[in-house]
Design a protein around this motif. Structure first.
Motif, PDB file in Angstrom:
ATOM      1  N   VAL A  45      17.298 -11.924  17.370  1.00 21.49           N
ATOM      2  CA  VAL A  45      18.075 -12.910  16.602  1.00 21.49           C
ATOM      3  C   VAL A  45      17.257 -14.167  16.345  1.00 21.49           C
ATOM      4  CG1 VAL A  45      20.120 -14.394  16.645  1.00 21.49           C
ATOM      5  CG2 VAL A  45      20.272 -12.033  17.470  1.00 21.49           C
ATOM      6  N   ALA A  46      16.495 -14.601  17.365  1.00 21.90           N
ATOM      7  CA  ALA A  46      15.771 -15.872  17.258  1.00 21.90           C
ATOM      8  C   ALA A  46      14.272 -15.687  17.056  1.00 21.90           C
ATOM      9  CB  ALA A  46      16.017 -16.703  18.520  1.00 21.90           C
ATOM     10  N   ALA A  47      13.838 -14.463  16.817  1.00 22.54           N
ATOM     11  CA  ALA A  47      12.404 -14.156  16.788  1.00 22.54           C
ATOM     12  C   ALA A  47      11.635 -14.999  15.780  1.00 22.54           C
ATOM     13  CB  ALA A  47      12.204 -12.670  16.493  1.00 22.54           C
ATOM     14  N   THR A  48      12.217 -15.270  14.631  1.00 21.11           N
ATOM     15  CA  THR A  48      11.500 -15.978  13.568  1.00 21.11           C
ATOM     16  C   THR A  48      11.171 -17.412  13.946  1.00 21.11           C
ATOM     17  OG1 THR A  48      12.636 -14.613  11.921  1.00 21.11           O
ATOM     18  CG2 THR A  48      11.555 -16.614  11.127  1.00 21.11           C
ATOM     19  N   SER A  49      12.115 -18.101  14.571  1.00 23.18           N
ATOM     20  CA  SER A  49      11.938 -19.528  14.860  1.00 23.18           C
ATOM     21  C   SER A  49      11.418 -19.815  16.257  1.00 23.18           C
ATOM     22  CB  SER A  49      13.270 -20.271  14.670  1.00 23.18           C
ATOM     23  OG  SER A  49      14.252 -19.775  15.569  1.00 23.18           O
ATOM     24  N   LEU A  50      11.554 -18.871  17.194  1.00 21.25           N
ATOM     25  CA  LEU A  50      11.252 -19.130  18.603  1.00 21.25           C
ATOM     26  C   LEU A  50       9.751 -19.369  18.814  1.00 21.25           C
ATOM     27  CD1 LEU A  50      12.990 -19.273  21.168  1.00 21.25           C
ATOM     28  CD2 LEU A  50      12.326 -16.910  21.648  1.00 21.25           C
ATOM     29  N   ARG A  51       9.452 -20.495  19.472  1.00 22.95           N
ATOM     30  CA  ARG A  51       8.059 -20.854  19.744  1.00 22.95           C
ATOM     31  C   ARG A  51       7.724 -20.862  21.239  1.00 22.95           C
ATOM     32  NH1 ARG A  51       8.133 -19.659  15.327  1.00 22.95           N
ATOM     33  NH2 ARG A  51       7.573 -20.832  13.451  1.00 22.95           N
ATOM     34  N   HIS A  52       8.712 -21.157  22.084  1.00 23.22           N
ATOM     35  CA  HIS A  52       8.468 -21.271  23.519  1.00 23.22           C
ATOM     36  C   HIS A  52       9.519 -20.454  24.273  1.00 23.22           C
ATOM     37  CE1 HIS A  52       5.844 -24.582  22.375  1.00 23.22           C
ATOM     38  NE2 HIS A  52       6.855 -25.074  21.688  1.00 23.22           N
ATOM     39  N   LEU A  53       9.050 -19.539  25.114  1.00 30.18           N
ATOM     40  CA  LEU A  53       9.951 -18.634  25.834  1.00 30.18           C
ATOM     41  C   LEU A  53       9.582 -18.608  27.314  1.00 30.18           C
ATOM     42  CD1 LEU A  53      12.191 -16.453  25.820  1.00 30.18           C
ATOM     43  CD2 LEU A  53      10.390 -14.767  25.326  1.00 30.18           C
ATOM     44  N   GLU A  54      10.601 -18.783  28.165  1.00 26.90           N
ATOM     45  CA  GLU A  54      10.414 -18.685  29.612  1.00 26.90           C
ATOM     46  C   GLU A  54      11.523 -17.816  30.186  1.00 26.90           C
ATOM     47  OE1 GLU A  54      10.136 -21.504  33.631  1.00 26.90           O
ATOM     48  OE2 GLU A  54       9.912 -22.408  31.639  1.00 26.90           O
ATOM     49  N   LEU A  55      11.127 -16.775  30.943  1.00 33.48           N
ATOM     50  CA  LEU A  55      12.083 -15.803  31.447  1.00 33.48           C
ATOM     51  C   LEU A  55      11.846 -15.525  32.929  1.00 33.48           C
ATOM     52  CD1 LEU A  55      11.850 -13.142  28.578  1.00 33.48           C
ATOM     53  CD2 LEU A  55      13.649 -14.860  28.863  1.00 33.48           C
ATOM     54  N   ASN A  69       6.226 -14.791  17.111  1.00 34.32           N
ATOM     55  CA  ASN A  69       5.750 -16.114  16.688  1.00 34.32           C
ATOM     56  C   ASN A  69       5.637 -17.111  17.844  1.00 34.32           C
ATOM     57  OD1 ASN A  69       5.598 -15.335  13.971  1.00 34.32           O
ATOM     58  ND2 ASN A  69       7.764 -15.793  13.647  1.00 34.32           N
ATOM     59  N   LEU A  70       5.654 -16.615  19.061  1.00 29.66           N
ATOM     60  CA  LEU A  70       5.592 -17.504  20.216  1.00 29.66           C
ATOM     61  C   LEU A  70       4.267 -18.262  20.272  1.00 29.66           C
ATOM     62  CD1 LEU A  70       7.055 -15.287  23.100  1.00 29.66           C
ATOM     63  CD2 LEU A  70       8.174 -17.202  21.942  1.00 29.66           C
ATOM     64  N   GLU A  71       4.366 -19.521  20.753  1.00 35.32           N
ATOM     65  CA  GLU A  71       3.187 -20.325  21.044  1.00 35.32           C
ATOM     66  C   GLU A  71       2.944 -20.428  22.537  1.00 35.32           C
ATOM     67  OE1 GLU A  71       3.626 -24.059  19.109  1.00 35.32           O
ATOM     68  OE2 GLU A  71       3.795 -23.187  17.097  1.00 35.32           O
ATOM     69  N   SER A  72       4.014 -20.312  23.347  1.00 35.04           N
ATOM     70  CA  SER A  72       3.862 -20.305  24.799  1.00 35.04           C
ATOM     71  C   SER A  72       4.852 -19.318  25.403  1.00 35.04           C
ATOM     72  CB  SER A  72       4.086 -21.708  25.385  1.00 35.04           C
ATOM     73  OG  SER A  72       5.434 -22.092  25.314  1.00 35.04           O
ATOM     74  N   PRO A  77      -0.055 -13.513  17.444  1.00 32.81           N
ATOM     75  CA  PRO A  77      -1.145 -14.231  16.766  1.00 32.81           C
ATOM     76  C   PRO A  77      -1.124 -15.739  16.972  1.00 32.81           C
ATOM     77  CG  PRO A  77       0.521 -13.519  15.189  1.00 32.81           C
ATOM     78  CD  PRO A  77       0.874 -12.875  16.486  1.00 32.81           C
ATOM     79  N   MET A  78       0.037 -16.301  17.365  1.00 32.92           N
ATOM     80  CA  MET A  78       0.150 -17.750  17.536  1.00 32.92           C
ATOM     81  C   MET A  78       0.208 -18.178  19.002  1.00 32.92           C
ATOM     82  SD  MET A  78       3.009 -18.333  14.546  1.00 32.92           S
ATOM     83  CE  MET A  78       3.213 -20.068  14.909  1.00 32.92           C
ATOM     84  N   LEU A  79       0.167 -17.230  19.922  1.00 30.26           N
ATOM     85  CA  LEU A  79       0.334 -17.550  21.341  1.00 30.26           C
ATOM     86  C   LEU A  79      -0.901 -18.275  21.872  1.00 30.26           C
ATOM     87  CD1 LEU A  79       2.440 -17.112  23.613  1.00 30.26           C
ATOM     88  CD2 LEU A  79       1.047 -15.184  24.366  1.00 30.26           C
ATOM     89  N   LYS A  80      -0.664 -19.485  22.398  1.00 34.32           N
ATOM     90  CA  LYS A  80      -1.742 -20.298  22.958  1.00 34.32           C
ATOM     91  C   LYS A  80      -1.693 -20.354  24.483  1.00 34.32           C
ATOM     92  CE  LYS A  80      -3.494 -21.824  19.032  1.00 34.32           C
ATOM     93  NZ  LYS A  80      -2.710 -21.016  18.104  1.00 34.32           N
TER      94      LYS A  80
END
Length: 425
Positions: free
Chosen positions: A98-108, A134-137, A155-158
């Protein structure tokens, strides 16, 4: 006038802006019940956090996965998601999509370490994470990764952090191949790893903490690496080190046998710790780190085999001449004893100085060779022209012999004579 009334007097845009800073899922749910106007502000939230106890008092048939998905679906552009509450792999895949397009930071908090025989009939939790491309972290707690996760690429994960994990070499290698643009990698409290080979061209910060026998091997190729901390490896190879500024190597369970590094001219901070290091590895690190400004040494023993050996004699003059930029020197028992041998001061000439040294922290664990130790302490004061602080730590020194009391009295006298610089802990 109460807060609720004041809020109702504000324009919609201001209310939306204020409420967009909420992130606790429970607070969001409560605000949705205040008024339709407040509920209409939910889509503007950027960050959402589900604490560990979010669903402890859940009553009714609704499933936690459904609640999480419903709340995520109500947000238009969710950028950060933190979930510590329990969830299923199917639920994770559903609400991440659902949030894949906008999500940049994920912690689980994955909580699947206890799964000895995980089912492979459907996607695992690690597989499901790959939905958020599209995650960055990404930060994961309690991870079971014995099979390569089915990730295409991030490709955007830093930044990637994995804390508390059971890993297999191939699974870890496959996961990192999907993250080619990492600048920060943290693998903390990880077990099961035997050999790690990392080729990450953009990596700048790397912290690796491996549990087990302390016999892991590491090969790292990252020309931009600036900070490297390694724990639990016996063989370490890092070739491209022109940018390396901060280096820490420790092994609490095994022996550090082999170290191979490139040019360490930029290194300013070096920390080496462990129960046992081969002396060849120690001497190489000290030779390569000739420009270091802060040196921390806490290695108890040396020796190439299982037998624990004391450090060989180290010439104090040669040591400081080889490290002319050293400002802070934190040295523990074995290395200090090596600097305190009877010949350690034999090469002192009238022009010898320790030009940059400002702070020394010395841990003393034995009264043996008390006279040489006192001579070394006095020499540091005498030749350290810019020395501002000397801390002497008396650690676990047995007091069953008169020599202990005599040595401690000498240290106290030394402290009194140099009380502006020296203190005892």
């Amino acid at each position: 006038m109460n807060v609720l009334t004041e809020m109702e007097m504000l324009p919609d845009a201001i209310v939306q802006y204020i409420l967009s800073y909420m992130n606790n899922a429970r607070d969001v749910a409560i605000c949705n019940c205040v008024s339709k106007r407040w509920k209409d502000s939910t889509p503007y939230i950027k960050s959402l956090y589900f604490p560990r106890n979010s669903f402890d008092k859940l009553m009714g048939p609704e499933d936690p996965d459904d609640i999480i998905e419903k709340m995520i679906s109500s947000i238009a552009h969710l950028e950060e998601l933190v979930v510590y509450s329990p969830f299923s792999s199917s639920g994770l895949a559903s609400w991440l999509s659902v949030a894949a397009t906008s999500l940049r930071h994920l912690e689980l908090r994955m909580d699947n370490l206890a799964e000895h025989n995980p089912s492979f009939e459907g996607p695992t939790k690690m597989d499901s994470v790959g939905v958020a491309k599209n995650l960055e972290s990404l930060k994961l707690w309690g991870v079971l990764m014995t099979q390569p996760p089915k990730w295409d690429a991030f490709p955007m994960l830093k930044s990637l952090e994995i804390v508390g994990a059971r890993l297999e070499d191939q699974a870890l290698s496959s996961a990192l191949q999907a993250c080619p643009h990492l600048t920060k990698l943290l693998l903390l409290g990880c077990e099961g790893v035997r050999s790690v080979s990392l080729e990450l061209p953009y990596l700048e910060e790397c912290k690796l903490d491996f549990y087990g026998m302390g016999n892991c091997s590491l090969s790292l190729t990252s020309p931009r690496i600036r900070l490297l901390e390694v724990q639990g490896c016996s063989w370490i190879r890092v070739c491209q080190t022109n940018c390396l500024h901060n280096l820490s190597i420790s092994n609490n369970s095994g022996r550090v046998d082999i170290v191979e590094f490139g040019d360490l001219a930029a290194l300013e901070i070096l920390c080496i710790r462990g129960v046992q290091w081969c002396w060849d590895a120690i001497s190489k690190m000290l030779k390569w780190a000739s420009q270091v400004k802060h040196l921390y040494m806490k290695v108890e023993f040396t020796g190439d085999f299982e037998a624990l050996q004391p450090f060989p004699e180290v010439d104090l003059v040669d040591f400081f001449n080889s490290h002319p930029k050293l400002r802070k020197f934190d040295v523990h028992g074995a290395m200090f004893a090596a600097l305190c041998q009877k010949n350690s001061l034999k090469n002192v000439d009238t022009g010898f100085t320790i030009p940059c040294l400002e702070e020394v922290v010395i841990t003393v664990r034995s009264p043996l060779n008390a006279e040489q130790k006192m001579n070394t302490l006095e020499s540091l004061i005498k030749y350290g022209k810019n020395l501002k602080t000397m801390v002497i730590k008396i650690l676990q020194m047995k007091s069953c012999h008169n020599s202990t009391d005599d040595f401690f009295e000498e240290v106290c006298r030394f402290k009194y004579l140099n009380r502006k610089i020296v203190r005892i802990e």
